[in-house]
Write an enzyme that holds these catalytic residues in place. Structure first.
Site, PDB file in Angstrom:
ATOM      1  CD  GLU A 326      -2.185  -1.163   2.589  1.00 15.89           C
ATOM      2  OE1 GLU A 326      -1.609  -0.902   4.265  1.00 15.89           O
ATOM      3  OE2 GLU A 326      -3.332  -1.871   2.699  1.00 15.89           O
ATOM      4  CB  CYS A 344      -6.521   5.160   4.953  1.00 21.81           C
ATOM      5  SG  CYS A 344      -8.065   4.862   6.098  1.00 21.81           S
ATOM      6  CB  CYS A 422      -7.913   0.938   7.874  1.00 20.78           C
ATOM      7  SG  CYS A 422      -7.850   0.586   6.329  1.00 20.78           S
TER       8      CYS A 422
END
Lengths: 657, 657
Positions: A326, A344, A422
């Site tokens: 990521e 995020c 998340c």
């Protein structure tokens, strides 16, 4: 203490209690959070959403508290899904009382109190599953990260409700960690593999006034990446094993770049590693500059910002070019169909941008904050509030998401929940706290960064002022900032951001055209303002073609469309498949049309070119004949709303011919 | 037995001993194999190449034979690197005696004899490392695959030298396997996870005349994918473990599609899974059609060929769109910069194509065989013979190969050796046996498939004939097939492939223009040929633009260049970085130029367009200003020779504007 006398006072966000969002566009998102997302996510945390990946989050707390028997389930940072939800609830209650919601939150806070250990420790994974393993694997296991989210939730809940129970829980945990870690001989000179607690500790300092929380945050930031490297020592000490491959002795540890621990933060030149970790850390670094004179740290913030934004950012304000870790990859590597662009990470960029704006009100920070807010964060949430994107690609071919393993992470449809969830609560907490990003202010200046309609009370130059911001964005370019009331008298400044996308921005005060002082992308209006005064702004909303730097291989010969703050995209449902066969002629007129779909939008229509494959009977894979071209009418819609109608292909960057 | 009386006799390749390659272009490769590659690879197999990944191959045999102490090293199929080398040596000796080479081979064959077990078993991995594990994990462990390569080597070595020692070793191993596996009650109804032995057994049948080898090959092909699935049963029986994660009980077994064992081969509609496994299997299927009347199997071969070639093949004749499993993905998914296009897979395609040509002489098979031969196989080997590509991308950005984990498999530079070194010896054995692909023949017809210069002796219609093929390919389009001598008299047919890339092909016989019968891409000339007769051919060598099917997303708006059989590419060293900024105007003239580099080539020059980034001081990532265009002279070189000069970017498909 300030860095330099030449710097203006650093500005601060405004207490959420004093900002009421009234915006026609954003109010819908605020309502969605209050009415749908918070209740829906509560059900998700309680595993009550059918056909969604289960969370186990509340259950883990109940087991830890001794209220239920069972095994731990989920990732080791599963607790944070609840913490982010609680933080969002805190923000929500700051603005809008909701007895039922508050009761739900109070009950789960009671559960947290039960789950907290005697010594202040609170982490369901380690308490249930590895009680002996506490603080032995900071590199992998997110213990401080989880604590950080608890602290953030506690601060928000305290600010929203004035209740201290959660704050007390968080402080006990923070104190526990602060005792264990630090520069003293009896302490561990360690820090977490996933930055987050650093910015949380600054918030805890701000709300409690306890200097040691700020000092601890400084310690964690300053220690990171120093030699000998803590993570390497820790890895050796636990027998060279990783959480991810239990029982397997590794030949080498995790790359330190991934954790931004490869060198001291002040020496880091480019954004590397896991994108969310990076921007959370940069945010904390900026926080520390705000509170401590630290020109080197400010320089590092500027440098990392610049690398990220000028070399590694997608046009939608998202970051993370690869799903492998990521993570960032390298300068100008911005593939459209294999990127990560985690929701995020854009939220973290907004955190960082707001803090940089506090340090130095420059339009570039506001521009990127706006870009990420209007394009990526809201793209992460479906219009129904119950479906989410974790990854935000620039280009989607659903068959490839299914059939090419290198694109499995590119979801063509928003998901009900994620095993690693998340993003959904992160987006919720950001949207419901939008009021903290519209303005910052110091003693005599109110900076308007985002044109999101609201009413706000604030003290400026000692005067209690009520301002009202009205905005037609993102659909029309008319906005105004009115001084509804202003007690007493004296001069103060209203500084208004001029978005880089507006090629001409016109200001009037009380109907009189203005030629304001413009500095770093902000127009400054200093006046002895009176009740009823109003600054009207007109932005240029002409749709624009955006070109990428020629080093961005993926966008060579391509163009993206933007109007106001919104980046547009082409969807299969409007334009038929394959979208790759479409091109825009260089001079084709971009026409704005009102479109009632998607809650009412301005779409962009244009006469395009399509490479047709008319000869269906004989279709060799390779041929000498160039494709036959037709000129269909194409329609682009805001990227942030893609995937809310019939599912199919999507493309931001389109060939220009 | 033949499928139908309407079918011509199936044709056969010509014994290598009777074909002497004399081609100016291919002779260089043949010499490279003889003089450099075979000696170099021998050193590699003996771990004598510095800075290369070690092979351990010979060492494993020495340990197995009891000549050395030590641990097994390398993959469990490491033996096959030697087998392929031995096969190449066999081919080499068929044409050109080489005492030293033959002695080296004989010595290592003695080593194989020592390493073979009492019962005929021969596999260094299992003998050294897992003697109890023999035949318990056919899904993962390639035992029959390794045996297949031994058999192929033995057949080639026998044909090249008439020596039987290696053939006897191979037969003992084949007999051992044939006893264990089969349809009888006391046998295992199993087959290998990696197809290869099937086509090897057909060769063993052809050389020994032992029907049971052909029957065993049929059994393995017919059993594959039947229910209940052998691999699932085997996986259950060994406790649900995989070779790849020893000790970990899996929740589900390997996907059967990966192994082409998801359904019976006759029912398979599209090419799926690991590309090399697939084409080795298809080759064996075609072999079985040649030897057994089997219209269903022929239909399956045609169907799988068509899917592969018309939906999943790169313009260079390579296959495998993803490195995940070195596999096919799905129709029209042909990304340029993340593909796999393994050298071995194109070699397997050539095997398959040659066999389809034996079944039905159609130009499409010859075209693809030529495409893979001239473009991918030779691209796999550097001009020095000591550096190899395993993966053959359509587009390379060296920084991304290093900095983007999704492209780590795309090597920007040929490697000295590979830990998994299947490709280098595979390319060697194919190049040195090129003579088996130039022609096939039945009793009265000689089919010329590839225009590779040679002299060949053959019996046609009972006449002993010596033919000489001369060819200017790939640089010029003049070729001729001369009947150098022909004993006796009687009519026979010379059939010559008309390549699809030649828009006009002109034939003369003894200087007289011809209008031959053309059927399925072959021109047929039937005559009572005499010594000195000659068919002259002129191909159209005009460089051509190639367009991909509009469903191929990756090539929308792009064009590739081809001249004769060669696909061209753009290299950074000729055209500067970034190559992505280049485009070809639709009508720009493609000019052929003699170029002394790369051993002497015809390059293609064209006036292109480049998007420049002149404003070096201010280079925002996204901007409204379109790029500034210049018109540089561009140069394209044959893809197959890329990466032999200064290392840098490479691109096959270029934007057309």
């Amino acid at each position: 203490m300030r860095i330099s006398n030449h710097q203006p006072d650093f500005s601060r966000p405004i207490d959420l209690k004093n900002v009421r969002i009234t915006d026609h566009y954003w109010q819908a998102y605020v309502n969605l959070v209050n009415n749908t997302i918070l209740p829906y996510q509560w059900e998700a945390l309680n595993d009550n959403v059918s056909e969604a990946e289960p969370s186990h989050c509340i259950r883990n707390f109940r087991i830890t508290a001794g209220l239920e028997e069972g095994e731990y389930s989920g990732f080791f940072f599963q607790d944070t899904d609840l913490y982010k939800w609680l933080e969002a609830v805190g923000f929500s209650l700051a603005n809008k009382p909701d007895e039922k919601l508050e009761q739900l939150a109070d009950e789960v806070i009671d559960l947290l109190a039960l789950a907290q250990q005697e010594d202040g420790y609170l982490n369901t994974y380690f308490t249930i599953k590895e009680p002996q393993g506490r603080w032995t694997n900071l590199m992998d296991c997110h213990e401080m990260y989880s604590a950080g989210h608890l602290i953030e939730a506690a601060v928000a809940y305290y600010q929203g409700t004035s209740k201290t129970k959660l704050l007390d829980i968080a402080r006990r945990l923070a104190d526990h960690i602060d005792r264990l870690f630090g520069p003293e001989e009896h302490q561990i000179r360690g820090y977490d593999g996933h930055q987050e607690i650093e910015l949380a500790l600054v918030k805890l300092y701000e709300v409690t006034g306890e200097q040691r929380y700020l000092d601890f945050a400084s310690f964690l930031i300053n220690e990171r990446g120093q030699e000998p490297n803590f993570f390497h020592a820790e890895w050796e000490a636990r027998g060279r094993i990783s959480h991810w491959n239990p029982g397997v002795v590794q030949t080498r540890p995790q790359l330190l770049e991934y954790l931004q621990a490869h060198k001291p933060v002040r020496e880091q030149e480019v954004a590397v590693g896991h994108a969310v970790r990076a921007v959370y850390m940069y945010s904390a670094m900026a926080d520390l500059v705000i509170h401590n004179a630290d020109p080197d740290l400010l320089e590092a913030c500027r440098r990392l910002w610049s690398n990220m934004v000028n070399k590694q950012m997608y046009v939608t304000g998202s970051i993370g070019s690869t799903h492998h870790g990521e993570a960032f990859t390298f300068d100008y590597d911005l593939p459209n169909d294999t990127n990560y662009s985690e929701t995020c990470a854009s939220i973290g960029m907004i955190f960082f941008a707001r803090r940089m704006l506090q340090l130095e009100p420059k339009g570039e920070y506001g521009d990127i904050m706006e870009r990420a807010f209007y394009n990526t964060v809201t793209a992460g949430i479906g219009l129904d509030g119950k479906h989410y994107f974790y990854v935000n690609p620039m280009e989607v071919w659903p068959a490839a998401s299914k059939g090419n393993p290198g694109k499995h992470h590119i979801k063509a449809v928003r998901q009900k929940w994620y095993g690693c969830a998340c993003c959904p609560p992160n987006a919720a907490r950001l949207l419901i706290s939008a009021g903290q990003y519209v303005y910052t202010a110091n003693s005599d200046t109110l900076y308007t960064h985002l044109y999101i309609g609201n009413e706000t009370e604030i003290a400026l130059s000692g005067r209690n002022v009520l301002v009202r911001l009205e905005s037609g964005l993102p659909w029309n370019g008319n906005a105004s900032l009115q001084v509804v009331s202003a007690e007493g008298s004296g001069s103060f400044t209203l500084a208004m951001r001029i978005p880089s996308w507006s090629s001409e921005t016109i200001f009037h005060i009380n109907g009189v055209p203005q030629q304001p002082i413009i500095r770093d992308g902000y127009a400054y209006f200093t006046n002895d303002w009176s009740s009823g005064d109003s600054i009207a702004v007109q932005f240029d909303m002409t749709p624009r073609r955006i070109y990428a730097h020629p080093q961005v291989r993926a966008n060579a010969g391509r163009v993206a469309l933007q109007r106001g703050p919104l980046v547009y995209c082409f969807e299969e449902t409007d334009n038929a498949s394959p979208l790759s066969s479409l091109a825009l002629p260089k001079n084709a007129e971009l026409k704005c049309v009102q479109d009632p779909t998607l809650g009412g939008i301005v779409a962009i229509e244009v006469e395009g070119i399509r490479a047709e494959d008319l000869d269906e009977m004989y279709t060799p894979l390779y041929r000498s004949a160039p494709p036959i071209l037709t000129t269909p009418r194409l329609r682009a819609v805001p990227y942030t709303l893609w995937g809310n109608r019939e599912h199919g292909e999507m493309q931001v960057w389109i060939r220009e011919s």
